[in-house]
Design a protein around this motif. Structure first.
Motif, mmCIF file in Angstrom:
data_model
loop_
_atom_site.group_PDB
_atom_site.id
_atom_site.type_symbol
_atom_site.label_atom_id
_atom_site.label_comp_id
_atom_site.label_asym_id
_atom_site.label_seq_id
_atom_site.Cartn_x
_atom_site.Cartn_y
_atom_site.Cartn_z
ATOM 1 N N UNK A 175 30.284 30.501 56.644
ATOM 2 C CA UNK A 175 28.415 31.732 56.051
ATOM 3 C C UNK A 175 28.469 32.556 55.691
ATOM 4 N N UNK A 176 28.406 32.766 54.663
ATOM 5 C CA UNK A 176 28.000 34.685 54.236
ATOM 6 C C UNK A 176 26.922 34.726 54.367
ATOM 7 N N UNK A 177 26.385 36.350 54.682
ATOM 8 C CA UNK A 177 25.239 36.519 54.731
ATOM 9 C C UNK A 177 25.162 38.001 54.646
ATOM 10 N N UNK A 178 23.949 38.005 53.209
ATOM 11 C CA UNK A 178 23.720 39.060 52.162
ATOM 12 C C UNK A 178 22.430 39.875 52.642
ATOM 13 N N UNK A 179 22.385 41.166 52.798
ATOM 14 C CA UNK A 179 21.598 42.013 52.568
ATOM 15 C C UNK A 179 21.385 42.891 51.562
ATOM 16 N N UNK A 180 20.618 42.541 50.797
ATOM 17 C CA UNK A 180 20.607 43.999 49.859
ATOM 18 C C UNK A 180 19.270 45.025 50.446
ATOM 19 N N UNK A 181 19.711 46.559 50.878
ATOM 20 C CA UNK A 181 19.007 46.900 51.071
ATOM 21 C C UNK A 181 18.062 47.965 49.676
ATOM 22 N N UNK A 182 16.660 48.456 49.730
ATOM 23 C CA UNK A 182 15.766 48.830 47.896
ATOM 24 C C UNK A 182 17.339 49.809 48.083
ATOM 25 N N UNK A 183 18.061 50.098 47.848
ATOM 26 C CA UNK A 183 18.423 51.210 46.658
ATOM 27 C C UNK A 183 20.199 50.414 46.825
ATOM 28 N N UNK A 184 19.725 49.307 46.104
ATOM 29 C CA UNK A 184 21.123 48.604 45.607
ATOM 30 C C UNK A 184 22.508 47.940 46.802
ATOM 31 N N UNK A 185 22.211 48.521 47.446
ATOM 32 C CA UNK A 185 23.898 48.881 48.449
ATOM 33 C C UNK A 185 23.539 47.121 49.102
ATOM 34 N N UNK A 186 24.435 46.304 48.976
ATOM 35 C CA UNK A 186 24.922 45.258 49.664
ATOM 36 C C UNK A 186 25.619 45.385 50.903
ATOM 37 N N UNK A 187 25.042 44.464 52.192
ATOM 38 C CA UNK A 187 25.763 44.726 52.949
ATOM 39 C C UNK A 187 26.381 42.880 53.643
ATOM 40 N N UNK A 188 27.606 42.266 53.543
ATOM 41 C CA UNK A 188 28.079 41.268 53.226
ATOM 42 C C UNK A 188 28.599 40.465 54.664
ATOM 43 N N UNK A 189 28.246 39.508 55.215
ATOM 44 C CA UNK A 189 29.015 39.209 56.715
ATOM 45 C C UNK A 189 29.263 38.005 56.110
ATOM 46 N N UNK A 190 30.788 37.119 56.484
ATOM 47 C CA UNK A 190 31.283 36.595 55.966
ATOM 48 C C UNK A 190 31.454 36.064 58.339
ATOM 49 N N UNK A 191 30.609 34.734 58.532
ATOM 50 C CA UNK A 191 30.994 34.673 59.728
ATOM 51 C C UNK A 191 30.833 32.990 59.799
ATOM 52 N N UNK A 192 31.013 32.363 61.575
ATOM 53 C CA UNK A 192 31.237 30.845 61.457
ATOM 54 C C UNK A 192 29.830 30.269 61.412
ATOM 55 N N UNK A 193 29.800 29.518 60.304
ATOM 56 C CA UNK A 193 28.338 28.815 60.389
ATOM 57 C C UNK A 193 27.542 28.530 61.660
ATOM 58 N N UNK A 194 27.596 28.675 62.311
ATOM 59 C CA UNK A 194 27.317 28.245 63.613
ATOM 60 C C UNK A 194 26.646 29.841 64.910
ATOM 61 N N UNK A 195 27.152 31.122 63.764
ATOM 62 C CA UNK A 195 27.045 31.934 64.771
ATOM 63 C C UNK A 195 25.345 31.982 63.904
ATOM 64 N N UNK A 196 24.634 33.106 65.296
ATOM 65 C CA UNK A 196 23.200 33.428 65.242
ATOM 66 C C UNK A 196 23.385 34.687 65.119
ATOM 67 N N UNK A 197 22.071 35.004 64.307
ATOM 68 C CA UNK A 197 21.873 36.960 64.606
ATOM 69 C C UNK A 197 22.779 37.409 63.610
ATOM 70 N N UNK A 198 22.572 36.942 62.598
ATOM 71 C CA UNK A 198 23.708 37.475 61.955
ATOM 72 C C UNK A 198 22.058 38.342 60.826
ATOM 73 N N UNK A 199 21.463 37.681 60.528
ATOM 74 C CA UNK A 199 20.417 38.806 60.239
ATOM 75 C C UNK A 199 20.860 40.147 60.992
ATOM 76 N N UNK A 200 20.653 40.639 62.374
ATOM 77 C CA UNK A 200 19.929 41.393 62.358
ATOM 78 C C UNK A 200 21.124 42.479 62.933
ATOM 79 N N UNK A 201 22.388 42.264 62.719
ATOM 80 C CA UNK A 201 23.844 42.088 62.358
ATOM 81 C C UNK A 201 24.228 42.722 61.335
#
Lengths: 216, 145
Positions: A142-168
Protein backbone atom coordinates in the motif's frame (compact mmCIF):
# COMPACT_ATOMS: atom_id res chain seq x y z
CA UNK A 1 6.37 -3.39 7.87
CA UNK A 2 7.66 -0.39 5.92
CA UNK A 3 9.23 -1.20 2.56
CA UNK A 4 10.50 2.20 1.51
CA UNK A 5 10.30 5.98 1.72
CA UNK A 6 10.43 8.37 -1.23
CA UNK A 7 10.44 12.16 -1.30
CA UNK A 8 9.48 13.91 -4.53
CA UNK A 9 10.14 17.61 -4.96
CA UNK A 10 7.66 20.22 -6.13
CA UNK A 11 8.79 19.86 -9.72
CA UNK A 12 8.40 16.10 -9.71
CA UNK A 13 11.96 14.89 -9.30
CA UNK A 14 13.00 12.29 -6.78
CA UNK A 15 15.11 14.00 -4.13
CA UNK A 16 15.36 11.21 -1.58
CA UNK A 17 14.74 7.50 -1.35
CA UNK A 18 15.34 4.97 1.33
CA UNK A 19 14.80 1.21 1.27
CA UNK A 20 13.80 0.02 4.67
CA UNK A 21 13.01 -3.65 4.90
CA UNK A 22 12.64 -5.01 1.43
CA UNK A 23 12.36 -8.78 1.66
CA UNK A 24 14.90 -10.72 -0.31
CA UNK A 25 13.16 -13.21 -2.53
CA UNK A 26 15.32 -16.11 -3.54
CA UNK A 27 14.40 -19.47 -4.96
CA UNK A 28 16.77 -22.36 -5.33
CA UNK A 29 15.88 -25.36 -7.41
CA UNK A 30 17.57 -28.33 -9.01
CA UNK A 31 16.90 -28.77 -12.72
CA UNK A 32 17.36 -31.73 -15.00
CA UNK A 33 18.12 -31.62 -18.71
CA UNK A 34 16.67 -29.96 -20.76
CA UNK A 35 16.15 -26.76 -18.81
CA UNK A 36 12.49 -25.80 -18.98
CA UNK A 37 13.08 -22.10 -18.47
CA UNK A 38 13.76 -19.65 -21.24
CA UNK A 39 16.54 -17.32 -20.18
CA UNK A 40 17.63 -14.08 -21.70
CA UNK A 41 21.39 -13.47 -21.69
CA UNK A 42 21.94 -9.78 -21.25
CA UNK A 43 25.36 -8.22 -20.74
CA UNK A 44 24.69 -7.57 -17.09
CA UNK A 45 22.11 -10.14 -16.02
CA UNK A 46 20.62 -13.45 -16.95
CA UNK A 47 16.87 -13.00 -16.76
CA UNK A 48 13.97 -15.45 -16.87
CA UNK A 49 11.74 -14.56 -19.82
CA UNK A 50 9.44 -17.56 -20.06
CA UNK A 51 8.32 -20.59 -18.08
CA UNK A 52 7.67 -19.33 -14.58
CA UNK A 53 7.22 -22.09 -11.99
CA UNK A 54 7.65 -22.85 -8.30
CA UNK A 55 8.27 -19.29 -7.21
CA UNK A 56 10.58 -18.48 -10.10
CA UNK A 57 8.91 -15.67 -11.99
CA UNK A 58 9.54 -13.91 -15.27
CA UNK A 59 11.97 -11.07 -14.56
CA UNK A 60 13.96 -12.89 -11.89
CA UNK A 61 17.72 -12.93 -12.26
CA UNK A 62 19.99 -15.95 -12.13
CA UNK A 63 22.23 -15.51 -9.10
CA UNK A 64 24.16 -18.75 -8.73
CA UNK A 65 24.84 -22.05 -10.47
CA UNK A 66 25.62 -24.97 -8.14
CA UNK A 67 26.37 -22.48 -5.38
CA UNK A 68 28.86 -20.45 -7.45
CA UNK A 69 27.96 -16.78 -7.88
CA UNK A 70 27.07 -15.47 -11.32
CA UNK A 71 28.64 -12.16 -12.39
CA UNK A 72 27.14 -10.85 -15.58
CA UNK A 73 27.10 -13.86 -17.89
CA UNK A 74 30.16 -15.45 -16.31
CA UNK A 75 30.55 -17.61 -13.26
CA UNK A 76 32.98 -16.52 -10.56
CA UNK A 77 35.59 -18.93 -11.97
CA UNK A 78 35.32 -17.39 -15.44
CA UNK A 79 33.19 -20.02 -17.19
CA UNK A 80 30.34 -18.97 -19.49
CA UNK A 81 26.98 -19.75 -17.86
CA UNK A 82 25.35 -20.28 -21.24
CA UNK A 83 27.76 -23.08 -22.13
CA UNK A 84 27.19 -24.84 -18.82
CA UNK A 85 23.43 -24.68 -19.18
CA UNK A 86 23.55 -26.07 -22.72
CA UNK A 87 25.57 -29.18 -21.96
CA UNK A 88 23.64 -32.24 -20.88
CA UNK A 89 26.49 -33.78 -18.86
CA UNK A 90 26.42 -30.84 -16.39
CA UNK A 91 22.91 -31.72 -15.20
CA UNK A 92 21.34 -31.97 -12.67
CA UNK A 93 22.10 -28.31 -12.04
CA UNK A 94 21.23 -26.34 -8.97
CA UNK A 95 20.17 -22.81 -9.92
CA UNK A 96 19.39 -19.94 -7.61
CA UNK A 97 17.11 -17.16 -8.79
CA UNK A 98 16.42 -13.83 -7.13
CA UNK A 99 13.90 -11.08 -7.68
CA UNK A 100 15.96 -8.06 -8.75
CA UNK A 101 15.98 -4.96 -6.56
CA UNK A 102 14.99 -1.68 -8.10
CA UNK A 103 17.95 0.32 -9.30
CA UNK A 104 18.25 4.03 -8.44
CA UNK A 105 17.47 4.89 -12.05
CA UNK A 106 14.25 2.91 -11.92
CA UNK A 107 13.29 4.66 -8.71
CA UNK A 108 13.81 8.09 -10.24
CA UNK A 109 11.76 7.00 -13.22
CA UNK A 110 8.91 5.67 -11.09
CA UNK A 111 8.83 8.67 -8.78
CA UNK A 112 8.45 11.05 -11.68
CA UNK A 113 5.79 8.74 -13.13
CA UNK A 114 3.70 9.12 -10.01
CA UNK A 115 3.47 12.88 -10.50
CA UNK A 116 1.10 12.86 -13.53
CA UNK A 117 -0.98 10.03 -12.02
CA UNK A 118 -1.46 12.18 -8.97
CA UNK A 119 -2.61 15.10 -11.11
CA UNK A 120 -4.90 13.03 -13.36
CA UNK A 121 -6.60 11.49 -10.33
CA UNK A 122 -7.71 14.91 -9.25
CA UNK A 123 -8.79 15.91 -12.77
CA UNK A 124 -10.92 12.80 -13.26
CA UNK A 125 -12.59 13.24 -9.90
CA UNK A 126 -16.39 13.01 -9.82
CA UNK A 127 -16.42 15.45 -6.91
CA UNK A 128 -15.13 18.99 -6.99
CA UNK A 129 -11.85 20.03 -5.38
CA UNK A 130 -10.42 16.59 -4.94
CA UNK A 131 -6.81 16.12 -3.91
CA UNK A 132 -4.48 13.75 -5.71
CA UNK A 133 -3.89 10.11 -4.79
CA UNK A 134 -3.46 9.64 -1.06
CA UNK A 135 -3.53 5.87 -0.82
CA UNK A 136 -2.83 3.46 -3.62
CA UNK A 137 -3.36 -0.18 -2.83
CA UNK A 138 -2.27 -3.32 -4.61
CA UNK A 139 -2.41 -6.89 -3.32
CA UNK A 140 1.19 -6.80 -2.11
CA UNK A 141 1.66 -3.29 -0.77
CA UNK A 142 0.00 0.00 0.00
CA UNK A 143 1.48 3.31 -1.03
CA UNK A 144 0.66 6.31 1.15
CA UNK A 145 1.28 9.75 -0.22
CA UNK A 146 1.24 13.04 1.64
CA UNK A 147 1.55 16.30 -0.22
CA UNK A 148 2.61 19.33 1.76
CA UNK A 149 1.27 22.82 1.10
CA UNK A 150 4.48 23.63 -0.72
CA UNK A 151 4.04 20.73 -3.12
CA UNK A 152 6.62 18.32 -1.77
CA UNK A 153 5.34 14.74 -1.81
CA UNK A 154 6.24 12.18 0.80
CA UNK A 155 5.55 8.59 -0.14
CA UNK A 156 5.74 5.52 2.03
CA UNK A 157 5.41 2.02 0.62
CA UNK A 158 4.21 -0.32 3.35
CA UNK A 159 2.47 -3.61 3.87
CA UNK A 160 -1.31 -3.40 3.24
CA UNK A 161 -2.04 -4.18 6.90
CA UNK A 162 0.30 -1.55 8.32
CA UNK A 163 -1.61 1.08 10.30
CA UNK A 164 -0.70 4.58 11.34
CA UNK A 165 1.27 5.45 8.21
CA UNK A 166 -0.45 8.87 7.96
CA UNK A 167 1.10 9.81 11.30
CA UNK A 168 4.45 8.48 10.16
CA UNK A 169 4.29 10.65 7.02
CA UNK A 170 3.76 13.75 9.14
CA UNK A 171 6.73 12.75 11.29
CA UNK A 172 8.90 12.32 8.22
CA UNK A 173 7.79 15.81 7.14
CA UNK A 174 8.91 17.07 10.54
CA UNK A 175 12.31 15.45 10.09
CA UNK A 176 12.53 16.94 6.61
CA UNK A 177 11.83 20.44 7.95
CA UNK A 178 14.23 20.00 10.83
CA UNK A 179 17.18 18.34 9.19
CA UNK A 180 16.91 19.31 5.54
CA UNK A 181 15.27 22.71 5.37
CA UNK A 182 17.16 24.04 8.38
CA UNK A 183 20.43 22.77 7.00
CA UNK A 184 22.22 25.80 5.49
CA UNK A 185 24.01 23.62 2.97
CA UNK A 186 20.83 22.19 1.54
CA UNK A 187 19.31 23.97 -1.44
CA UNK A 188 15.67 23.34 -2.32
CA UNK A 189 14.77 20.86 -5.08
CA UNK A 190 18.21 19.28 -4.90
CA UNK A 191 18.81 15.65 -3.91
CA UNK A 192 18.70 15.33 -0.16
CA UNK A 193 22.04 14.28 1.29
CA UNK A 194 22.00 15.06 4.98
CA UNK A 195 23.51 12.61 7.39
CA UNK A 196 21.36 13.74 10.29
CA UNK A 197 18.21 13.27 8.25
CA UNK A 198 19.25 9.75 7.27
CA UNK A 199 20.06 8.81 10.86
CA UNK A 200 16.86 10.18 12.31
CA UNK A 201 14.71 8.66 9.59
CA UNK A 202 16.25 5.27 10.21
CA UNK A 203 15.61 5.68 13.92
CA UNK A 204 12.03 6.75 13.32
CA UNK A 205 11.27 3.84 11.01
CA UNK A 206 12.84 1.29 13.35
CA UNK A 207 10.92 2.72 16.25
CA UNK A 208 7.69 2.75 14.25
CA UNK A 209 8.02 -0.87 13.23
CA UNK A 210 8.79 -1.94 16.78
CA UNK A 211 6.30 0.11 18.75
CA UNK A 212 3.65 1.25 16.26
CA UNK A 213 2.30 4.79 16.17
CA UNK A 214 2.02 5.31 19.90
CA UNK A 215 5.67 5.83 20.63
CA UNK A 216 6.97 8.04 17.88
CA UNK B 1 -21.90 6.04 0.90
CA UNK B 2 -22.44 6.59 -2.73
CA UNK B 3 -21.41 5.49 -6.18
CA UNK B 4 -20.31 8.14 -8.63
CA UNK B 5 -19.61 6.51 -11.96
CA UNK B 6 -18.61 3.35 -13.77
CA UNK B 7 -16.42 2.68 -16.77
CA UNK B 8 -16.15 -0.66 -18.52
CA UNK B 9 -13.19 -1.07 -20.87
CA UNK B 10 -12.25 -4.04 -23.01
CA UNK B 11 -8.69 -5.20 -23.52
CA UNK B 12 -8.09 -2.87 -26.44
CA UNK B 13 -9.08 0.13 -24.35
CA UNK B 14 -12.47 0.75 -25.98
CA UNK B 15 -15.03 2.21 -23.62
CA UNK B 16 -17.80 -0.40 -23.67
CA UNK B 17 -20.07 1.31 -21.24
CA UNK B 18 -20.19 4.43 -19.14
CA UNK B 19 -22.71 5.06 -16.39
CA UNK B 20 -22.96 7.80 -13.84
CA UNK B 21 -25.15 8.24 -10.79
CA UNK B 22 -24.02 10.86 -8.35
CA UNK B 23 -21.42 12.68 -10.29
CA UNK B 24 -21.14 16.28 -9.21
CA UNK B 25 -18.18 17.46 -11.23
CA UNK B 26 -17.54 16.79 -14.92
CA UNK B 27 -13.94 16.62 -16.04
CA UNK B 28 -14.38 19.39 -18.58
CA UNK B 29 -13.41 17.27 -21.58
CA UNK B 30 -15.50 15.11 -23.90
CA UNK B 31 -16.50 11.63 -22.79
CA UNK B 32 -14.25 10.13 -25.43
CA UNK B 33 -11.24 12.08 -24.26
CA UNK B 34 -12.05 11.34 -20.66
CA UNK B 35 -12.24 7.60 -21.33
CA UNK B 36 -8.86 7.71 -23.05
CA UNK B 37 -7.36 9.63 -20.16
CA UNK B 38 -8.83 7.17 -17.66
CA UNK B 39 -7.66 4.12 -19.57
CA UNK B 40 -4.23 5.62 -20.07
CA UNK B 41 -3.78 6.49 -16.45
CA UNK B 42 -4.93 3.04 -15.34
CA UNK B 43 -2.47 1.48 -17.72
CA UNK B 44 0.30 3.58 -16.21
CA UNK B 45 -0.82 2.83 -12.67
CA UNK B 46 -0.73 -0.88 -13.45
CA UNK B 47 2.81 -0.77 -14.72
CA UNK B 48 3.81 1.55 -11.87
CA UNK B 49 2.39 -0.89 -9.32
CA UNK B 50 4.12 -3.88 -10.90
CA UNK B 51 7.47 -2.13 -10.82
CA UNK B 52 7.31 -0.58 -7.37
CA UNK B 53 5.95 -3.72 -5.69
CA UNK B 54 8.53 -5.18 -3.31
CA UNK B 55 7.28 -8.73 -3.89
CA UNK B 56 5.80 -10.39 -6.98
CA UNK B 57 2.16 -9.41 -7.23
CA UNK B 58 -0.72 -11.49 -8.53
CA UNK B 59 -3.69 -9.19 -8.82
CA UNK B 60 -1.74 -5.95 -8.90
CA UNK B 61 -3.57 -2.66 -8.60
CA UNK B 62 -6.77 -2.72 -6.50
CA UNK B 63 -7.80 0.84 -5.70
CA UNK B 64 -6.66 4.34 -4.98
CA UNK B 65 -8.11 6.99 -2.71
CA UNK B 66 -8.02 10.74 -2.68
CA UNK B 67 -9.61 12.88 0.02
CA UNK B 68 -12.91 13.03 -1.93
CA UNK B 69 -13.37 9.72 -3.72
CA UNK B 70 -11.90 6.31 -4.26
CA UNK B 71 -11.46 4.47 -7.52
CA UNK B 72 -11.68 0.68 -7.60
CA UNK B 73 -10.32 -1.44 -10.36
CA UNK B 74 -11.23 -4.99 -11.29
CA UNK B 75 -9.78 -6.87 -14.20
CA UNK B 76 -11.20 -10.16 -15.44
CA UNK B 77 -9.14 -12.99 -16.90
CA UNK B 78 -10.22 -11.83 -20.36
CA UNK B 79 -8.80 -8.35 -19.64
CA UNK B 80 -12.13 -6.63 -19.30
CA UNK B 81 -11.63 -3.71 -16.97
CA UNK B 82 -14.28 -2.52 -14.58
CA UNK B 83 -13.61 0.83 -12.97
CA UNK B 84 -15.93 2.33 -10.41
CA UNK B 85 -15.63 5.47 -8.35
CA UNK B 86 -17.26 5.68 -4.94
CA UNK B 87 -16.90 7.82 -1.85
CA UNK B 88 -13.95 7.07 0.41
CA UNK B 89 -15.87 5.15 3.08
CA UNK B 90 -17.38 2.42 0.89
CA UNK B 91 -16.33 -1.14 1.61
CA UNK B 92 -16.78 -4.34 -0.34
CA UNK B 93 -16.53 -2.58 -3.69
CA UNK B 94 -14.34 -5.32 -5.12
CA UNK B 95 -17.06 -7.89 -4.45
CA UNK B 96 -19.60 -5.55 -6.00
CA UNK B 97 -17.57 -5.34 -9.19
CA UNK B 98 -17.18 -9.12 -9.31
CA UNK B 99 -20.93 -9.52 -8.96
CA UNK B 100 -21.56 -6.83 -11.52
CA UNK B 101 -19.43 -8.79 -13.95
CA UNK B 102 -21.05 -12.16 -13.22
CA UNK B 103 -24.65 -11.09 -12.83
CA UNK B 104 -25.05 -8.13 -15.15
CA UNK B 105 -22.28 -8.06 -17.70
CA UNK B 106 -22.26 -11.76 -18.51
CA UNK B 107 -26.05 -12.08 -18.38
CA UNK B 108 -27.08 -9.02 -20.33
CA UNK B 109 -24.11 -8.13 -22.51
CA UNK B 110 -22.16 -11.31 -23.25
CA UNK B 111 -25.34 -13.36 -23.71
CA UNK B 112 -26.94 -10.74 -25.89
CA UNK B 113 -26.69 -12.05 -29.48
CA UNK B 114 -26.92 -8.55 -30.89
CA UNK B 115 -23.80 -7.35 -29.12
CA UNK B 116 -20.43 -7.85 -30.76
CA UNK B 117 -17.57 -7.97 -28.26
CA UNK B 118 -15.40 -4.89 -28.51
CA UNK B 119 -18.21 -2.50 -29.41
CA UNK B 120 -19.99 -0.13 -27.03
CA UNK B 121 -23.01 -1.62 -25.26
CA UNK B 122 -26.19 0.14 -26.29
CA UNK B 123 -28.72 -2.42 -25.01
CA UNK B 124 -31.47 -0.78 -23.01
CA UNK B 125 -32.00 -3.95 -20.98
CA UNK B 126 -28.36 -3.90 -19.87
CA UNK B 127 -28.71 -0.27 -18.85
CA UNK B 128 -31.89 -0.91 -16.85
CA UNK B 129 -30.52 -3.98 -15.11
CA UNK B 130 -27.24 -2.26 -14.29
CA UNK B 131 -29.07 0.75 -12.93
CA UNK B 132 -31.22 -1.52 -10.77
CA UNK B 133 -28.17 -3.47 -9.58
CA UNK B 134 -26.23 -0.35 -8.61
CA UNK B 135 -29.19 1.30 -6.93
CA UNK B 136 -29.94 -1.83 -4.88
CA UNK B 137 -26.36 -2.30 -3.74
CA UNK B 138 -25.63 -1.44 -0.10
CA UNK B 139 -22.92 1.02 -1.16
CA UNK B 140 -25.34 3.14 -3.14
CA UNK B 141 -27.04 5.30 -0.55
CA UNK B 142 -28.38 8.79 -0.60
CA UNK B 143 -25.58 11.25 -0.60
CA UNK B 144 -25.50 13.33 2.54
CA UNK B 145 -23.92 16.70 1.96
Amino acid sequence: MIYGVYIVSKSGGLIFHHDHSVPRIETEKTFSYPLDLKLDFDKKFITVVFGQRDGIFVGHHLMAVNGTQVNGTLLEDGKEVKEILEKEENYPLNLRFCRPRMTTNEKIFLASMFYPLFAIASQLSPEPKSSGIQILEADTFRLHCFQTLTGVKFMVVAEPIQTGVEVLLKKIYELYSDYALKNPFYSLEQPLRCELFDQNLQLLLDNFEKNGITNI
Amino acid sequence: MTIHNLYIFDKAGTLLYYGEWNRIKQSGITRDEEAKLMYGSLYSIKSFVNKISPIDSKEGFLFYKTDKYSLHYFETASSLRFVITTDTLSTGVKELLQQLYAKIFVEYAVRNPLWTPGSPITSLLFKTKLDEFIKNSPIFGLKNI
